[in-house]
Design a protein around this motif. Structure first.
Motif, PDB file in Angstrom:
ATOM      1  N   PRO A  65      -0.623  -0.036 -11.412  1.00 45.88           N
ATOM      2  CA  PRO A  65      -1.230  -0.754 -10.272  1.00 45.88           C
ATOM      3  C   PRO A  65      -2.440  -1.600 -10.697  1.00 45.88           C
ATOM      4  O   PRO A  65      -3.163  -1.262 -11.635  1.00 45.88           O
ATOM      5  CB  PRO A  65      -1.660   0.374  -9.336  1.00 45.88           C
ATOM      6  N   GLN A  67      -6.080  -2.817 -10.387  1.00 44.95           N
ATOM      7  CA  GLN A  67      -7.301  -2.127  -9.971  1.00 44.95           C
ATOM      8  C   GLN A  67      -8.291  -3.121  -9.356  1.00 44.95           C
ATOM      9  O   GLN A  67      -8.567  -4.165  -9.947  1.00 44.95           O
ATOM     10  CB  GLN A  67      -7.954  -1.439 -11.175  1.00 44.95           C
ATOM     11  N   GLY A 133      -7.691   3.247  -1.532  1.00 47.38           N
ATOM     12  CA  GLY A 133      -6.279   3.554  -1.355  1.00 47.38           C
ATOM     13  C   GLY A 133      -5.413   2.611  -2.157  1.00 47.38           C
ATOM     14  O   GLY A 133      -5.902   1.752  -2.895  1.00 47.38           O
ATOM     15  N   VAL A 134      -4.107   2.781  -1.979  1.00 41.02           N
ATOM     16  CA  VAL A 134      -3.138   1.925  -2.652  1.00 41.02           C
ATOM     17  C   VAL A 134      -2.515   1.017  -1.603  1.00 41.02           C
ATOM     18  O   VAL A 134      -1.963   1.484  -0.603  1.00 41.02           O
ATOM     19  CB  VAL A 134      -2.056   2.763  -3.367  1.00 41.02           C
ATOM     20  N   TYR A 135      -2.636  -0.268  -1.830  1.00 39.46           N
ATOM     21  CA  TYR A 135      -2.122  -1.294  -0.925  1.00 39.46           C
ATOM     22  C   TYR A 135      -0.971  -2.005  -1.634  1.00 39.46           C
ATOM     23  O   TYR A 135      -1.021  -2.235  -2.844  1.00 39.46           O
ATOM     24  CB  TYR A 135      -3.226  -2.292  -0.566  1.00 39.46           C
ATOM     25  N   THR A 136       0.053  -2.360  -0.874  1.00 40.13           N
ATOM     26  CA  THR A 136       1.248  -2.941  -1.468  1.00 40.13           C
ATOM     27  C   THR A 136       1.321  -4.427  -1.153  1.00 40.13           C
ATOM     28  O   THR A 136       1.339  -4.818   0.013  1.00 40.13           O
ATOM     29  CB  THR A 136       2.509  -2.231  -0.928  1.00 40.13           C
ATOM     30  N   LEU A 152       1.457  -2.991  -6.565  1.00 37.83           N
ATOM     31  CA  LEU A 152       0.522  -2.042  -5.970  1.00 37.83           C
ATOM     32  C   LEU A 152      -0.892  -2.438  -6.368  1.00 37.83           C
ATOM     33  O   LEU A 152      -1.162  -2.728  -7.531  1.00 37.83           O
ATOM     34  CB  LEU A 152       0.829  -0.624  -6.425  1.00 37.83           C
ATOM     35  N   GLU A 154      -4.642  -0.932  -6.233  1.00 37.23           N
ATOM     36  CA  GLU A 154      -5.382   0.307  -6.030  1.00 37.23           C
ATOM     37  C   GLU A 154      -6.862   0.001  -5.881  1.00 37.23           C
ATOM     38  O   GLU A 154      -7.510  -0.491  -6.808  1.00 37.23           O
ATOM     39  CB  GLU A 154      -5.153   1.261  -7.194  1.00 37.23           C
ATOM     40  N   THR A 156     -10.612   1.282  -5.406  1.00 36.64           N
ATOM     41  CA  THR A 156     -11.446   2.476  -5.614  1.00 36.64           C
ATOM     42  C   THR A 156     -12.906   2.132  -5.442  1.00 36.64           C
ATOM     43  O   THR A 156     -13.301   0.991  -5.475  1.00 36.64           O
ATOM     44  CB  THR A 156     -11.235   3.064  -7.023  1.00 36.64           C
TER      45      THR A 156
END
Length: 156
Positions: A65, A67, A133-136, A152, A154, A156
């Motif tokens: 993913p 970052q 979170g993880v966004y698509t 993806l 991610e 943080t």
């Protein structure tokens, strides 16, 4: 060869985490030694494609993913290299604060959930993710996402 060529405005861009996604579609045939090769007849006929991908690889941003930092602006330059598939670019869970059609400051739209990008076109989307979170990120034509146009992100 294909990719993105970004010309910064004279006044520059506001600070943001910048990403580049080049969507492309591949129509393939079986070649020698079971190696897939481009199928120009299917491609020219705009028949079903085998893969629709970001940056040349169907699973790279699922496996690894992208970052980003929560609460900091994100700017994604999206190029649709085509040659056939349209994109309805969308980041699940985000609203694009600003969309610059063809990445031009003269072509601004605001508060969009997705943006249509034809083959050979580009756009720039800006948004901020306020929650970790993880966004698509996808081509919202989900058949194309299933063929690889998925990333993806991610936060943080």
């Amino acid at each position: 060869m294909y990719g993105a060529f970004i010309v910064d405005p004279k006044e520059g861009w506001s600070p943001a985490q910048e990403l580049i996604l080049v969507q492309s579609d591949f129509t393939l045939a079986e070649g020698a030694n079971s190696v897939k090769v481009p199928d120009m007849n299917r491609m020219i006929g705009a028949r079903d494609v085998d893969y629709v991908v970001f940056n040349g690889h169907a699973t790279q941003y699922v496996d690894e993913p992208i970052q980003v930092k929560v609460g900091e602006p994100i700017r994604i330059f999206v190029v649709n290299a085509g040659p056939n598939v349209w994109s309805s670019f969308h980041v699940v869970g985000a609203i694009f604060d600003r969309v610059l059609v063809n990445a031009s400051l003269k072509n601004q739209l605001f508060d969009l959930q997705s943006v249509s990008i034809g083959p050979g076109e580009s756009t720039c989307v800006e948004f901020t993710l306020d929650e970790p979170g993880v966004y698509t990120a996808v081509n919202h034509a989900f058949g194309h996402a299933a063929q690889g146009a998925i990333a993806l992100i991610e936060a943080t």
